[in-house]
Design an enzyme around this catalytic site. Sequence first.
Site, mmCIF file in Angstrom:
data_model
loop_
_atom_site.group_PDB
_atom_site.id
_atom_site.type_symbol
_atom_site.label_atom_id
_atom_site.label_comp_id
_atom_site.label_asym_id
_atom_site.label_seq_id
_atom_site.Cartn_x
_atom_site.Cartn_y
_atom_site.Cartn_z
ATOM 1 N N HIS A 467 2.065 20.718 26.318
ATOM 2 C CA HIS A 467 1.903 21.377 25.023
ATOM 3 C C HIS A 467 0.419 21.585 24.710
ATOM 4 O O HIS A 467 -0.017 22.712 24.407
ATOM 5 C CB HIS A 467 2.560 20.516 23.936
ATOM 6 C CG HIS A 467 2.390 21.033 22.543
ATOM 7 N ND1 HIS A 467 3.400 21.644 21.850
ATOM 8 C CD2 HIS A 467 1.312 21.025 21.692
ATOM 9 C CE1 HIS A 467 2.965 21.999 20.646
ATOM 10 N NE2 HIS A 467 1.694 21.621 20.525
ATOM 11 N N GLU A 468 -0.349 20.518 24.787
ATOM 12 C CA GLU A 468 -1.772 20.620 24.456
ATOM 13 C C GLU A 468 -2.512 21.512 25.447
ATOM 14 O O GLU A 468 -3.460 22.211 25.080
ATOM 15 C CB GLU A 468 -2.401 19.229 24.386
ATOM 16 C CG GLU A 468 -1.804 18.315 23.328
ATOM 17 C CD GLU A 468 -1.817 18.892 21.924
ATOM 18 O OE1 GLU A 468 -2.659 19.776 21.639
ATOM 19 O OE2 GLU A 468 -0.976 18.479 21.105
ATOM 20 N N HIS A 471 -2.442 25.064 24.318
ATOM 21 C CA HIS A 471 -3.520 25.359 23.360
ATOM 22 C C HIS A 471 -4.836 25.583 24.093
ATOM 23 O O HIS A 471 -5.575 26.531 23.796
ATOM 24 C CB HIS A 471 -3.689 24.183 22.389
ATOM 25 C CG HIS A 471 -2.671 24.112 21.304
ATOM 26 N ND1 HIS A 471 -2.354 25.182 20.493
ATOM 27 C CD2 HIS A 471 -1.904 23.075 20.867
ATOM 28 C CE1 HIS A 471 -1.436 24.815 19.611
ATOM 29 N NE2 HIS A 471 -1.147 23.542 19.820
#
Length: 688
Positions: A467-468, A471
């Site tokens: 997920h990170e 980003h």
Amino acid sequence: MTQNPLLAPVSDLVDYAAVKPEHIVPAVEELLGIARKAVDHAADAALAPTWEAVVEPLDTASERLWRAWSVAGHLNAVVNTPELREAYNAALPLITEFSTWVGLHEGLYQQYQRLAAAPDFASWSPVRRRIVDMALRDFRLSGVELQGADRERYAQISDREAQASQKFSENVLDAIDAWSLLVDDESRLAGIPADVLSAARAAAEEDGKTGWKLTLKMPCYLPVMQYAQDRTLREALYRGYGTVASEQGDAKFDNSPLIEELLSLRAEESGLLGLGTYASLRLQTRMARGAGEVTVFLRDLAARAKPFAQRDLAELKAYATGELGLEELQPWDVAFASERLRESRYAYSEDEVKQYFTEPRVLAGLFDVIEKLFDVRLTETPVSTWHSDARGVRVERVDGGLIGYLYLDLYARSGKQSGAWVDSERARRVVAGHVQTPVVYLTCNFSRPNGDRAAVLTHDDVITLFHETGHALHALLSEVDEPGAAAFASVEWDAIELPSQFMENFCWEWAVVQKLSAHVDTGEPLPRALYDRLVAARNFQSGMQAVRQIEFALFDMLMHDRPKGATITEVLALLQEVRQEVAVLFPPSWHRLPHAFSHLFAGGYGAGYYSYKWAEVLSADAYEAFEEAAAKQPGNPLGTLDAETGARFRREVLAVGGSRPAAESFAAFRGREPRIDALLRHSGMSGS
């Protein structure tokens, strides 16, 4: 004083090991002086209304300031010390005052109006025109058209909001760091995984004590709640976590006054701007067109998810009563009973699975996914860092050309804020034909290595890391030449989670899991049978998880969609009303969720928490394009790792950053507007 590393040229990498607290205020003061002169110069009405005369010099001057402040903020979050905190808090009002001054600068506002009215403005690139349009919008939202007392009050509000938010996050960090439970009776620790106990014993020894030190840090808290057979132990940690930074815990960390103050300030700010509510103010820069649209979206999703959540809870209660002898399922029993039910139903435990996900193997597999999808190369590289836990990764084109740097800081420790996040130290920019590459931080709070054994991650940890990374890729793979249209500067907040939630999907693909897994002791990959059970359990309690997120989002939106602030009593009452509407689990009356909800009060997600669910619709639909590509190539061992679709996602979503509205980027990738179908299917909620 030696050379201040925060004043180094933006083109250089920061020497983090050399940064000291005493560098922060002098650097900020010097760079503020430079930036102020640049703003006043850019506002000179005698300047020709051109990009080169106005915007470019302003970007150059302000870039050094924001880079230094980003470094200071990052260090304050990951290696917090009393000295660093003092320096950061001394510089914070200087930064806030400058930001407010720029937003209220009528001369600069008028200069941007002249840019937009320039005879050749229509021939400017779409990106530059969009940056000017967004700047004019942001000026208006910053109160530039206010006059007299209203203008002065707006500046006071901005300053106090920044200070209150910072104090809120400090209270959460300090309350979590201050809480611990020393257990000297080993029988109370039955069921807790061995690696967690080893870390707890080491933590006690560091304090000069015998026994096991349990904390509220996630690598300790979550396994205790899932595995500890001692119900009173689970209750103790649950109460500790549920009362963080509230009047129910240590009073000196109580965030109640700060919550009330922030809500009052936000309401007053939006009132001054004539927007009625803080929700209306924040939604001026979002995909969603108003609070009503958001609440309708959330309530529709709740109506779809709640029957599944009620079924999940009924199954859990029946199991807890019949198999665990828990006649009344208490909140501190939920994680424990859920893990037992998962083990019973799917014949595996999270602790069993995590032995296969060692951090080195997961990182190698993650890099492999990125390389296959986006045609780049990632290699660890020596860099100066703020802590021995942190390391650097060089991101390159296949020809070896530099794309950017990624700093990884993955382990939990004292003095580090909890959670996981990504931030940008330096954005991509092209100046005089030279590409300045981005520098990005990726921070998590995983368990660290245990002696000679590699750190092991739960599958949820793996999902968090992916997920990170999504980003991070949004910033790293940008091809936007102007920092004003960088992803983190201008992508609508309710679309910023698209790349991150999109990346999570690959953690469930067999082709990927094979690359991610190697048993910590034997090196064997995750067995296919265990993987199949993991996938079968993917939507285990997905209904309960969905309504939990909707509860947070609806509470946030309703709390901020009111013309006045609220007392802490009113805040807690609203939360209870929201729970009655959408939730199936209800914590005790002493539970204090808002007091540690840093997303809302210190993390920029106030009136924006719905973004996770909003963007989940986008991300699931985007991932469906990869599923469609895989379906056209049955038998392809790479599955959804389709390079052609990945190249299109990179080109239409990641590379464009905020250079166009997110809705246009999604449509360019998908060929249509988003649909909710894929999200419901992925969540196991597409049927009865």
